[in-house]
Design an enzyme around this catalytic site. Structure first.
Site, PDB file in Angstrom:
ATOM      1  N   LYS A 395       0.834  -1.218   0.000  1.00 38.31           N
ATOM      2  CA  LYS A 395       0.000   0.000   0.000  1.00 38.31           C
ATOM      3  C   LYS A 395       0.866   1.266   0.000  1.00 38.31           C
ATOM      4  CE  LYS A 395      -2.460  -0.758   3.653  1.00 38.31           C
ATOM      5  NZ  LYS A 395      -1.759  -1.996   4.059  1.00 38.31           N
ATOM      6  N   ARG A 419       2.105   7.244   7.523  1.00 36.19           N
ATOM      7  CA  ARG A 419       2.421   7.091   8.940  1.00 36.19           C
ATOM      8  C   ARG A 419       3.925   6.935   9.133  1.00 36.19           C
ATOM      9  NH1 ARG A 419      -0.666   2.002  10.747  1.00 36.19           N
ATOM     10  NH2 ARG A 419      -0.202   1.421   8.605  1.00 36.19           N
ATOM     11  N   PHE A 768       3.956  -7.962  -9.590  1.00 37.88           N
ATOM     12  CA  PHE A 768       5.262  -8.540  -9.294  1.00 37.88           C
ATOM     13  C   PHE A 768       5.821  -9.158 -10.585  1.00 37.88           C
ATOM     14  CE2 PHE A 768       4.129  -7.301  -5.375  1.00 37.88           C
ATOM     15  CZ  PHE A 768       4.248  -8.132  -4.277  1.00 37.88           C
ATOM     16  N   TRP A 797       7.002  -0.025  -8.783  1.00 35.53           N
ATOM     17  CA  TRP A 797       8.119  -0.616  -8.045  1.00 35.53           C
ATOM     18  C   TRP A 797       9.350  -0.746  -8.943  1.00 35.53           C
ATOM     19  CZ3 TRP A 797      10.952  -5.249  -8.441  1.00 35.53           C
ATOM     20  CH2 TRP A 797      11.756  -5.543  -7.324  1.00 35.53           C
TER      21      TRP A 797
END
Length: 944
Positions: A395, A419, A768, A797
């Site tokens: 995420k 966070r 992936f 990614w």
């Protein structure tokens, strides 16, 4: 001489050096307009091109004489114009009143009186800093620097002796605050009679300030026509007598930079009333004061405009992706981040709104919210996920990839709000939380280790409160009422007084007294004794390290504790209610109030005991005063990120701070995007985001991005178990269409959960390298059939934001739809009914089952007046049910509620589903085996 040069030397910033020495010329480009845009040449100021009908030049250094009546007329016109402009500004900004600071070093009180009178007449505030006449250059510069940094001051002028006007003094002034300048933008400037380096320097200087610059010598045949065309004439040498005054147009500004003039060697003739000379000193003083007022209003207008949102001028960083993709830390280290103050300026933050920590991170002050309060918010997007494997589904990576795509590739203002990671996972099993691959926050070492110390501040505050609880019980058990009272309200210098927080406790108890000597024995006992029931203490000590042996401890075994001992425990620091308070507060005052409301136990009569009762609220607020400010960092592509707060998502609400989101929404502007992430699966993090965080903030989400992976879907379709640190089985590395199809039931369920809240869902398939095209296409097709607005494969990614451009476009389109957001339940429902609604509508449970302890707690909280708070379910993230091994979409199960606790300061009730641990443990081989420091380069190794 000082007055005479006020509009010559100080406007041009011409240095006082003899010929042949290096010259440092500095002309601040500022507005001198009465009605146009500050610094953009909108209107004409006193030294601009304003032509008077009587044909006289308004410049104090222009040709021709001037009667006092003419002078007064000009001054009145300038002040009246400035007053009207200021009035218009204040109609739209009622609280705005510009402040002019004047630094005076000398006894020229007449000039000061002129400044004061004209400023007050125009409606300005004026601050007068009066220094001794013999003040040194360093003392004057020190005062200038103070005024430069004073956010209450919008303009600054110097009233000092001629000898004090050094380059160092003049260049110490911030150009945006200096109000003694000439607006050069777009002006036609004629430099006449200058030679050599002076001529070249003047031309270069004026051209850099946006003017059209010409040069001429005194004997040039076309001199008369050039003088007629010029708005500003700069004299590089004294005027020959054969050049008549009539060649200068009325209204032209004349600035004398000739060496003879600057050094006071004028030669023969009068110094007044002719070209190259000066008018009466009183004229200069009065007109200079009027000019300051006019420039001050323009400076204020410019300041106001800078307070409003503007489109970012962001310099994005380029990526050069490698294949195979290196480790996260290698990728992070290969990119050089922008200096954080540069990033802050690019996104519209002012210099006094950031506090820099090193080179690459800074705290942002909450004052920015007040400055941008009238700015429309951007779009608000939440990134959630399907029920994850223990490895996580990316995420954070999707969040970073999305904002990199929006800002670096689609030129849309966007902010990521994440966070702060706990050191527990960083050194335990999961590793860091900065994203991954070519979609991460940099520098990732600083992101994952300490950051700016917020979690340490929470730890300190939490444990101070824990110490206060046990200490208070000890002292109440070992002292009489009178002794306890005398120590709580001690005699200091013969006077006994209540502190502010003690007065608040008296008011809460209904004792309307302020004199400690007037309390009755009954009131003394009532005030001094909290009578905490140790069996009801819910406040635990915390540590930001996974330490399973602190899950149950015994405290108070020392001889000094006089036999007072009890069983207690440590929680992980991010599970502290203070962390949840930090994440949900919207101001410093609100945080202080929330900290004071935190319930730590009940007294022997069943009433709640709070941090306010213990007198510790002020101290907690002091410890948290810096932690409340969001932390600014950047992505690999140089786009902004707020990293702030990190409450656990299984035992708290699991979302970054409300304050970070609110500030980001203002900074991106109405067309921009703020992308924030919720912890764990949508059944946990997203549900709490909507029902808890959105209630606290008042913000309405525009879209949800639901992250899925082929790996997780195969697990939900019946694939073998996935364990951190253990290689994946072949089912996950080879194509298996059936497993994917069977596992999409979990994705479909999570889409339905989002639809309960009326928010459009875009599925982001985090691809992936082992995923096949058939598997990817199947997931996207089934997601859209289940009601997703769109479903997009993402490759951030491996290639960065470029790999999420399709996702960014889909999110923009989804967020453009009208929001139909709604809460799942009404907070006024009984606690049990709110729990049941979440269990049935979100998890798919048949019903709930309350333990006797849970029921007793619900009854107590209801009786204490806390029944109308939202619910924060503490449940495993590995299944929609309470059993981690139940994958897919479990049905017809009964959800057991083993306990119910209350976070009154944070503002929610949290039921514990099944067995939940608030202190993680370390595995056999923790991440710290791979973490090391290169002692030569001081580089961190092994983080991931």
């Amino acid at each position: 001489m000082g007055k005479r040069l006020l509009l010559v030397l100080r406007q041009l910033r011409c240095p006082l050096q003899p010929p042949g020495q290096p010259r440092r010329l500095h002309v601040p480009c500022r507005a001198s307009s009465g009605g146009g845009g500050g610094g953009s040449g909108g209107g004409e100021g006193l030294l601009g091109q304003r032509r008077l009908q009587n044909g006289q030049a308004p410049s104090s250094c222009s040709p021709g004489g001037r009667t006092p009546a003419m002078r007064d007329s000009i001054v009145r016109e300038v002040i009246q114009s400035s007053k009207e402009v200021l009035s218009l500004l204040q109609e739209k900004n009622p609280a705005f009143k510009p402040v002019l600071a004047i630094i005076q070093a000398g006894d020229d009180n007449l000039m000061q009186e002129m400044n004061q009178n004209l400023a007050e007449e125009a409606g300005l505030n004026i601050t007068h800093i009066c220094l001794p006449p013999d003040s040194s250059e360093a003392e004057i510069i020190d005062e200038i620097l103070k005024m430069n940094e004073d956010t209450r001051v919008h303009g600054l002028a110097l009233q000092i002796s001629e000898n004090s006007f050094s380059n160092e003094v003049l260049n110490a002034l911030k150009p945006e605050k200096d109000v003694d300048g000439v607006n050069l933008n777009g002006k036609k400037i004629l430099v006449v009679g200058a030679h050599g380096s002076l001529e070249a320097a003047l031309q270069c200087l004026f051209q850099r300030k946006g003017s059209m610059t010409m040069s001429s010598q005194w004997k040039t045949p076309q001199l008369q026509s050039k003088l007629h065309e010029a708005d500003i004439v700069v004299l590089g040498s004294p005027r020959p007598e054969e050049i008549p005054l009539t060649w200068i147009q009325p209204g032209t500004t004349v600035l004398n930079c000739s060496h003879d003039f600057l050094s006071g060697k004028f030669g023969g003739g009068s110094q007044r009333g002719h070209f190259g000379g000066l008018i009466e000193e009183d004229d200069v003083s009065l007109l200079a004061a009027a000019l300051r007022v006019q420039n001050m209003v323009s400076s204020g207008r410019r300041w106001l405009r800078e307070q409003q949102h503007r489109r970012w001028r962001l310099h994005c960083l380029k990526l050069q992706p490698l294949s195979p993709v290196p480790s996260d830390i290698e990728i992070s280290r290969a990119q050089t981040p922008k200096a954080v103050d540069v990033l802050a300026k690019e996104i519209g933050l002012l210099a006094d709104e950031i506090e820099i920590y090193g080179k690459s991170k800074a705290k942002v002050r909450l004052s920015v919210l007040e400055r941008l309060k009238d700015q429309a918010d951007g779009k608000y997007v939440l990134v959630a996920g399907i029920t994850p494997t223990p490895l996580g589904e990316g995420k954070s990576t999707v969040t970073i990839g999305l904002v990199q795509a929006l800002t670096a590739h689609l030129n849309v203002n966007s902010f990521a709000c994440l966070r702060q990671p706990s050191q527990g996972p960083t050194f335990g099993v999961k590793g860091g939380a900065a994203g991954g691959g070519y979609a991460q926050v940099i520098p990732m070492e600083e992101f994952n280790l300490h950051l700016t110390g917020d979690i340490h501040a929470i730890t300190a505050a939490n444990n101070l409160l824990a110490a206060a609880i046990d200490t208070r019980i000890l002292h109440e058990n070992t002292q009489t009422d009178k002794a306890l009272y005398n120590r709580l309200v001690p005699l200091v210098n013969g006077v006994r007084e209540f502190s502010e927080i003690q007065l608040a406790r008296l008011k809460k108890l209904g004792i309307n007294k302020t004199d400690p000597s007037t309390l009755t024995e009954e009131e003394v006992s009532k005030f001094a004794r909290l009578s905490i029931d140790p069996s009801t203490i819910t406040w635990q000590r915390v540590l930001d390290t996974n330490d399973r042996f602190l899950r149950k401890i015994t405290i108070g075994q020392g001889n000094t504790e006089k036999g007072y001992s009890r069983q207690a425990q440590f929680d992980i620091a991010v599970a502290s209610e203070i962390m949840a308070v930090l994440a949900l507060t919207d101001s410093l005052a609100d945080m202080k109030a929330r900290l004071g409301r935190m319930v730590v136990a009940s007294d022997t009569s069943g009433q709640p005991v709070t941090a306010d009762d213990l007198g510790v609220t002020g101290a907690l607020t002091v410890l948290m005063k810096d932690a409340i400010k969001p932390n600014l960092m950047q992505t690999l592509e140089g786009t902004p990120v707020f990293v702030h707060a990190g409450p656990f998502a299984n035992i708290a609400h699991g979302n970054s701070s409300v304050l970070a989101d609110k500030i980001a929404l203002k900074l991106v502007g109405e067309e921009g995007f703020v992308v924030t992430e919720a912890g764990f699966g949508a059944d946990i993090g997203m549900e709490k985001f909507f029902n808890i965080k959105c209630r606290a903030s008042g913000l309405v989400p525009d879209a949800v991005v639901l992250v899925a992976t082929v790996r997780a879907l195969k697990m939900h379709g019946g694939g073998p178990s996935v364990t951190a640190g253990v290689p994946l089985k072949k089912e996950y590395t080879e194509e298996n269409i059936q497993l994917v199809a069977d596992g999409c039931c979990n994705l479909q369920k999570q889409i339905q959960i989002a639809q309960l809240f009326g928010v459009p869902v875009v599925v982001a398939l985090n691809v992936f390298k082992t995923d096949t095209r058939a598997e990817i296409d199947l997931v996207c097709e089934l997601a859209k059939r289940a009601g997703a607005f769109d479903a997009v494969p993402c490759y951030h990614w491996s290639i960065g934001g470029k790999g999420s451009v399709d996702l960014a476009r889909a999110v923009r389109e989804a967020a453009s739809k009208r929001s139909r957001f709604q809460f799942l339940y009404d907070v006024q429902l009984p606690i049990v009914e709110k729990i049941r609604t979440i269990a049935q509508a979100v998890y798919g449970a048949k019903d709930i089952e309350l333990s006797p302890e849970a029921q007793a707690k619900i009854d107590r909280y209801t009786q204490q007046g806390f029944g109308n708070l939202p619910i924060c379910m503490a449940k495993t993230h590995l299944s929609l049910s309470h059993q981690p091994d139940k994958k897919g979409v479990p049905r017809d199960f009964i959800l057991p509620i083993s306990d119910v606790r209350a976070s009154i300061g944070a503002g929610f009730i949290y039921p514990l589903v099944g067995t939940m641990s608030t202190m993680p443990g370390l595995p056999t081989r923790p991440c710290f085996y791979d973490i090391d420091l290169d002692t030569e380069t001081e580089q961190v190794k092994g983080l991931f």
